[in-house]
Design a protein around this motif. Structure first.
Motif, short mmCIF file in Angstrom:
data_model
loop_
_atom_site.label_atom_id
_atom_site.label_comp_id
_atom_site.label_asym_id
_atom_site.label_seq_id
_atom_site.Cartn_x
_atom_site.Cartn_y
_atom_site.Cartn_z
N LYS A 198 -6.08 66.56 21.60
CA LYS A 198 -5.11 67.30 20.80
C LYS A 198 -4.08 66.35 20.19
CE LYS A 198 -5.11 69.97 24.41
NZ LYS A 198 -4.81 70.95 25.47
N GLY A 199 -3.84 66.53 18.91
CA GLY A 199 -2.88 65.69 18.21
C GLY A 199 -3.45 64.39 17.68
N VAL A 200 -4.71 64.11 17.96
CA VAL A 200 -5.34 62.87 17.52
C VAL A 200 -6.38 63.19 16.44
CG1 VAL A 200 -6.70 60.86 18.20
CG2 VAL A 200 -4.98 61.79 19.77
N THR A 201 -6.18 62.68 15.24
CA THR A 201 -7.09 62.95 14.13
C THR A 201 -8.34 62.09 14.25
OG1 THR A 201 -5.22 63.50 12.69
CG2 THR A 201 -7.29 62.93 11.61
N CYS A 202 -9.49 62.68 13.96
CA CYS A 202 -10.75 61.94 14.03
C CYS A 202 -11.63 62.31 12.84
CB CYS A 202 -11.48 62.23 15.34
SG CYS A 202 -11.87 63.98 15.63
N GLU A 203 -12.55 61.42 12.53
CA GLU A 203 -13.51 61.65 11.45
C GLU A 203 -14.76 62.30 12.05
OE1 GLU A 203 -12.64 61.04 8.34
OE2 GLU A 203 -10.77 60.05 8.90
N VAL A 204 -15.13 63.45 11.54
CA VAL A 204 -16.34 64.16 11.98
C VAL A 204 -17.19 64.37 10.74
CG1 VAL A 204 -17.26 66.20 13.13
CG2 VAL A 204 -15.04 65.28 13.84
N GLY A 205 -18.13 63.46 10.52
CA GLY A 205 -18.89 63.50 9.28
C GLY A 205 -17.96 63.32 8.09
N GLU A 206 -18.06 64.23 7.12
CA GLU A 206 -17.22 64.15 5.92
C GLU A 206 -15.84 64.77 6.14
OE1 GLU A 206 -19.26 65.84 2.56
OE2 GLU A 206 -21.09 64.70 2.95
N PHE A 207 -15.59 65.27 7.34
CA PHE A 207 -14.38 66.04 7.62
C PHE A 207 -13.40 65.23 8.47
CE2 PHE A 207 -18.04 68.79 7.11
CZ PHE A 207 -17.61 69.71 6.18
N ARG A 208 -12.14 65.36 8.13
CA ARG A 208 -11.06 64.73 8.90
C ARG A 208 -10.41 65.83 9.74
NH1 ARG A 208 -8.04 60.09 8.74
NH2 ARG A 208 -5.78 60.27 9.10
N VAL A 209 -10.54 65.74 11.06
CA VAL A 209 -10.23 66.85 11.96
C VAL A 209 -9.06 66.50 12.88
CG1 VAL A 209 -11.14 68.30 13.82
CG2 VAL A 209 -12.64 67.62 11.91
N THR A 210 -8.08 67.41 12.92
CA THR A 210 -6.96 67.27 13.85
C THR A 210 -6.91 68.49 14.76
OG1 THR A 210 -5.68 66.06 12.17
CG2 THR A 210 -4.48 66.90 14.09
N PRO A 211 -7.24 68.32 16.05
CA PRO A 211 -7.13 69.44 17.01
C PRO A 211 -5.67 69.63 17.45
CG PRO A 211 -8.65 67.70 17.76
CD PRO A 211 -7.81 67.13 16.68
N PHE A 212 -5.33 70.89 17.77
CA PHE A 212 -3.98 71.17 18.30
C PHE A 212 -4.08 72.30 19.31
CE2 PHE A 212 -4.66 73.41 14.29
CZ PHE A 212 -4.33 74.72 14.59
N ALA A 213 -3.14 72.32 20.23
CA ALA A 213 -3.17 73.27 21.35
C ALA A 213 -2.89 74.69 20.88
CB ALA A 213 -2.17 72.86 22.42
N VAL A 214 -3.67 75.64 21.42
CA VAL A 214 -3.48 77.07 21.17
C VAL A 214 -3.47 77.77 22.52
CG1 VAL A 214 -4.48 79.14 20.13
CG2 VAL A 214 -4.60 76.96 18.90
N PRO A 215 -2.40 78.52 22.86
CA PRO A 215 -2.32 79.14 24.19
C PRO A 215 -3.28 80.31 24.35
CG PRO A 215 -0.43 79.78 22.85
CD PRO A 215 -1.18 78.76 22.06
N HIS A 216 -4.12 80.25 25.40
CA HIS A 216 -5.08 81.31 25.67
C HIS A 216 -5.55 81.15 27.11
CE1 HIS A 216 -7.70 84.56 24.64
NE2 HIS A 216 -8.82 83.87 24.83
N ASP A 217 -6.05 82.22 27.71
CA ASP A 217 -6.44 82.18 29.12
C ASP A 217 -7.88 81.68 29.30
OD1 ASP A 217 -7.64 84.40 28.04
OD2 ASP A 217 -7.05 85.78 29.64
N SER A 218 -8.14 80.53 28.76
CA SER A 218 -9.43 79.85 28.87
C SER A 218 -9.18 78.48 29.50
CB SER A 218 -10.06 79.69 27.48
OG SER A 218 -9.13 79.16 26.56
N ALA A 219 -10.26 77.72 29.75
CA ALA A 219 -10.09 76.40 30.35
C ALA A 219 -9.16 75.54 29.49
CB ALA A 219 -11.45 75.72 30.50
#
Length: 267
Positions: free
Chosen positions: A107-128
């Motif tokens: 989370k918070g770290v941008t990465c290259e996934v194929g042609e896409f530049r992806v930045t994950p971020f935290a979303v609160p939910h009752d999952s792992a």
């Protein structure tokens, strides 16, 4: 041109495709494998276009077919370590993701996934664990926020950055309160690790959208506690109170729970 399809958005299964002419990114894999293959054929798209899979969280309606699709087409699966562990533990996932196809994002770290530049971020939910994704491609910024108990300060800048936004509008507050669910389940749904109501979704848009925003898709509507027209009207009314006009300031679509959309072109 960047394009987007929703194959299903609800408790029966969630899966989305973001793609160009040369690369496809599948977001979640909760729609049945046979249905997914059928949908691709109907659209005239080859499954071989999908080069990578992103997973938001480990609940079955988002991951039940991730292992089989990954295995059948040798597709890497990107998500956090916690979500990968959750998928391993999920008995609804009959075929697990093989070790050589697991990829870990932070989370918070941008990465290259194929042609896409992806930045994950935290979303609160009752999952792992649960992550939203801000995805940049061909000058457009696409963002997905699903299964969110609340809109946190971490999520808000990603809504503000979005040209195209998939965001949850899970339930109508009055329908949930008067419905047949147990008190415990109602509390879970409306709690800070549950789901967004129509009003929560509208407020998040009103307080964080910018003039960059072109299109919003409402996702993961409850079959028991919401209705597409009710969600749309509630959100339009709240936005209007902020001086924001749907259809003028941005376009709004409600994604179907169990059937695919058409192909949206993200100019």
């Amino acid at each position: 041109m960047l394009k987007f399809i929703s194959f299903g958005s609800g408790s029966s299964g969630n899966s989305y495709l973001l793609f160009t002419d040369t690369d496809g990114l599948l977001i979640d894999a909760g729609v049945g494998r046979r249905k997914m293959k059928e949908y691709f054929r109907n659209y005239g798209i080859s499954m071989s276009l999908v080069h990578n899979i992103l997973i938001t969280h480990d609940h079955a309606d988002h991951v039940k077919c991730v292992g089989s699709i990954s295995h059948d087409y040798n597709i890497p699966v990107f998500t956090t370590s916690e979500v990968h562990h959750g998928i391993e533990r999920n008995y609804c996932v009959k075929r697990k993701v093989s070790a050589d196809l697991k990829r870990v994002v932070e989370k918070g770290v941008t990465c290259e996934v194929g042609e896409f530049r992806v930045t994950p971020f935290a979303v609160p939910h009752d999952s792992a664990d649960n992550v939203g994704y801000e995805i940049e491609c061909q000058g457009a910024t696409f963002c997905i926020v699903t299964d969110a108990g609340e809109i946190t300060d971490e999520i808000k800048p990603h809504i503000a950055n979005a040209n195209y936004l998939v965001i949850q509008a899970n339930y109508d507050e009055e329908m949930l309160a008067s419905g047949p669910y147990s008190i415990h389940l109602k509390s879970r749904i409306s709690g800070p690790k549950g789901h967004l109501s129509n009003k929560d979704c509208a407020t998040a848009l009103a307080e964080n959208m910018t003039e960059r925003l072109k299109q919003v898709w409402l996702c993961h509507l409850s079959e028991e506690n919401n209705h597409p027209e009710l969600a749309r009207k509630t959100i339009e009314a709240v936005l209007r109170s902020y001086g924001i006009i749907v259809g003028k300031d941005f376009q709004l679509e409600v994604l179907k729970r169990k059937t695919p959309t058409g192909i949206f072109e993200l100019n």
